[in-house]
Design a protein around this motif. Structure first.
Motif, PDB file in Angstrom:
ATOM      1  N   VAL A 232       7.319 -82.460  83.515  1.00  0.00           N
ATOM      2  CA  VAL A 232       7.441 -81.483  84.592  1.00  0.00           C
ATOM      3  C   VAL A 232       8.760 -80.754  84.387  1.00  0.00           C
ATOM      4  O   VAL A 232       9.804 -81.389  84.213  1.00  0.00           O
ATOM      5  N   ALA A 233       8.727 -79.426  84.381  1.00  0.00           N
ATOM      6  CA  ALA A 233       9.941 -78.620  84.220  1.00  0.00           C
ATOM      7  C   ALA A 233      10.109 -77.757  85.459  1.00  0.00           C
ATOM      8  O   ALA A 233       9.197 -77.014  85.835  1.00  0.00           O
ATOM      9  N   VAL A 234      11.249 -77.882  86.117  1.00  0.00           N
ATOM     10  CA  VAL A 234      11.504 -77.117  87.337  1.00  0.00           C
ATOM     11  C   VAL A 234      12.668 -76.164  87.110  1.00  0.00           C
ATOM     12  O   VAL A 234      13.635 -76.492  86.418  1.00  0.00           O
ATOM     13  N   PHE A 235      12.549 -74.963  87.688  1.00  0.00           N
ATOM     14  CA  PHE A 235      13.542 -73.913  87.524  1.00  0.00           C
ATOM     15  C   PHE A 235      14.205 -73.628  88.866  1.00  0.00           C
ATOM     16  O   PHE A 235      13.535 -73.238  89.821  1.00  0.00           O
TER      17      PHE A 235
ATOM     18  N   MET B 277      15.162 -80.490  84.594  1.00  0.00           N
ATOM     19  CA  MET B 277      15.688 -79.531  85.569  1.00  0.00           C
ATOM     20  C   MET B 277      16.452 -78.434  84.835  1.00  0.00           C
ATOM     21  O   MET B 277      17.371 -78.720  84.052  1.00  0.00           O
ATOM     22  N   LEU B 278      16.055 -77.190  85.081  1.00  0.00           N
ATOM     23  CA  LEU B 278      16.647 -76.025  84.436  1.00  0.00           C
ATOM     24  C   LEU B 278      17.141 -75.065  85.505  1.00  0.00           C
ATOM     25  O   LEU B 278      16.596 -75.030  86.615  1.00  0.00           O
ATOM     26  N   ASP B 279      18.149 -74.260  85.167  1.00  0.00           N
ATOM     27  CA  ASP B 279      18.555 -73.238  86.132  1.00  0.00           C
ATOM     28  C   ASP B 279      17.617 -72.041  86.034  1.00  0.00           C
ATOM     29  O   ASP B 279      16.654 -72.051  85.261  1.00  0.00           O
ATOM     30  N   ARG B 280      17.872 -70.991  86.809  1.00  0.00           N
ATOM     31  CA  ARG B 280      16.948 -69.862  86.849  1.00  0.00           C
ATOM     32  C   ARG B 280      16.840 -69.142  85.512  1.00  0.00           C
ATOM     33  O   ARG B 280      15.842 -68.484  85.216  1.00  0.00           O
TER      34      ARG B 280
ATOM     35  N   SER C  86      15.976 -66.953  74.120  1.00  0.00           N
ATOM     36  CA  SER C  86      16.684 -68.139  74.617  1.00  0.00           C
ATOM     37  C   SER C  86      15.790 -68.968  75.525  1.00  0.00           C
ATOM     38  O   SER C  86      15.802 -70.207  75.480  1.00  0.00           O
ATOM     39  N   PHE C  87      15.009 -68.291  76.361  1.00  0.00           N
ATOM     40  CA  PHE C  87      14.099 -68.996  77.257  1.00  0.00           C
ATOM     41  C   PHE C  87      13.048 -69.762  76.463  1.00  0.00           C
ATOM     42  O   PHE C  87      12.778 -70.949  76.731  1.00  0.00           O
ATOM     43  N   LEU C  88      12.449 -69.125  75.465  1.00  0.00           N
ATOM     44  CA  LEU C  88      11.435 -69.786  74.643  1.00  0.00           C
ATOM     45  C   LEU C  88      12.038 -70.927  73.828  1.00  0.00           C
ATOM     46  O   LEU C  88      11.403 -71.981  73.659  1.00  0.00           O
TER      47      LEU C  88
END
Length: 344
Positions: A44-47, A69-72, A208-210
């Protein structure tokens, strides 16, 4: 063949996740939006600001489901996972190999450069009639030079520093012609060079996101076969850095991340308006753009390709696991060398 499980991405600000029986339930303002059986999830990845109940954290840890857990912007913040697993003998072999990693690094570098070259050649084939003579000439020269670098890495008795130098030379050459691959009418979507922390233009923000998503998958793959994701071969050890996961993703970045980014841009699914510039010059995707990219990423992972070494068809999303499995096999002595992954 290992089953390709799902990653649940939660991007809605102030959403909440809780456990209900053997299900994960996602709610927004008290209204249930998603219900997923835990046995169907790998992670599970949460932004951003997402509430996760303690009961769900415990259930995920017990089931081997990692919560990231990732930032926006998609930058890593923390992981929640259960007890570390792994074969101590395998990890000892990994640590010994990290002291003399030349041949493993050689395979990784060859795989990465070959796949960078394949991306350029595929673009020449797909967009050849639309390219100007200057575009075609630049891309042709780059593919020829990359081929020479591959031959040098294959045949020369290069040490670790030289191998890292060849990898850096190839990356510089590859990104020097990256702008020729972009077919967007938006001037803001042009490639001006790599910028990372923070990304300073839309294309870098997308890449960077990918890369963050791919790093997560590669780290999970390393852990699933018992390897230590922190001890790598190509990337130097550094506190907090998943060096082995970064090693593993090098072969896959051109195909799984770079090519997907180019497809989204060239099909005009992403435009300049989908990105925001913040104070200090950093650029990030809008919420809608992020959701579009996550959907495309999940669909991309379902595409099946023939694995050149195993000679079996497998979803692209399983590639990190298969490569980690073969690296573990090499470290155990089951394979004479680590076979890199080539995109065909």
């Amino acid at each position: 063949m290992k089953k390709l499980l799902n990653t649940l991405y939660v991007t809605t600000e102030n959403a909440s996740l809780r456990k209900d029986g053997e299900n994960l339930v996602a709610e927004v303002e008290g209204v249930e939006r998603v219900r997923v059986p835990l046995h169907m999830l790998a992670s599970v990845a949460v932004f951003g600001a997402i509430f996760i109940s303690p009961a769900l954290m415990a259930a995920c840890a017990g089931a081997g489901i990692t919560i990231v857990m990732l930032d926006r912007n998609g930058r890593f913040q923390a992981r929640v996972e259960g007890p570390v697993t792994g074969n101590v003998l395998l990890r000892r072999a990994q640590y010994r190999a990290s002291e003399r990693p030349d041949e493993i690094v050689r395979s990784i570098v060859i795989g990465k450069i070959a796949n960078q070259r394949s991306v350029l050649m595929r673009s020449l084939r797909d967009y050849g009639p639309d390219f100007s003579e200057a575009d075609r000439a630049a891309l042709t020269v780059a593919t020829e030079r990359l081929a020479r670098i591959i031959r040098r890495v294959e045949l020369a008795d290069e040490g670790l520093d030289a191998l890292r130098g060849s990898e850096g030379e190839a990356a510089s050459l590859y990104f020097s012609v990256f702008d020729h691959l972009i077919r967007s009418p938006d001037e803001e979507m042009r490639w001006k060079g790599r910028s990372r922390r923070p990304p300073l233009d839309p294309v870098n923000a997308l890449l960077s996101f990918l890369y963050t998503l791919l790093t997560h998958d590669c780290r999970s793959a390393c852990e699933s076969v018992g390897l230590d994701p922190a001890v790598g071969f190509l990337h130097r050890d550094r506190p907090g850095r998943p060096s082995l996961a970064l090693d593993l993703m090098e072969e896959m970045r051109p195909v799984l991340a770079d090519r997907l980014a180019l497809s989204l841009i060239n099909r005009r699914q992403l435009r300049a308006k989908d990105f925001e510039t913040r104070d200090g010059g950093s650029v990030m995707m809008s919420d809608d753009a992020r959701k579009l990219v996550l959907t495309a990423w999940q669909e991309r992972k379902k595409d099946e390709r023939l694995h050149p070494f195993l000679e079996e068809k497998a979803p692209l999303g399983l590639t990190p696991y298969l490569q980690a499995q073969m690296l573990a096999g090499h470290l155990r002595g089951d394979l004479d060398a680590y076979p890199p992954w080539f995109w065909k």
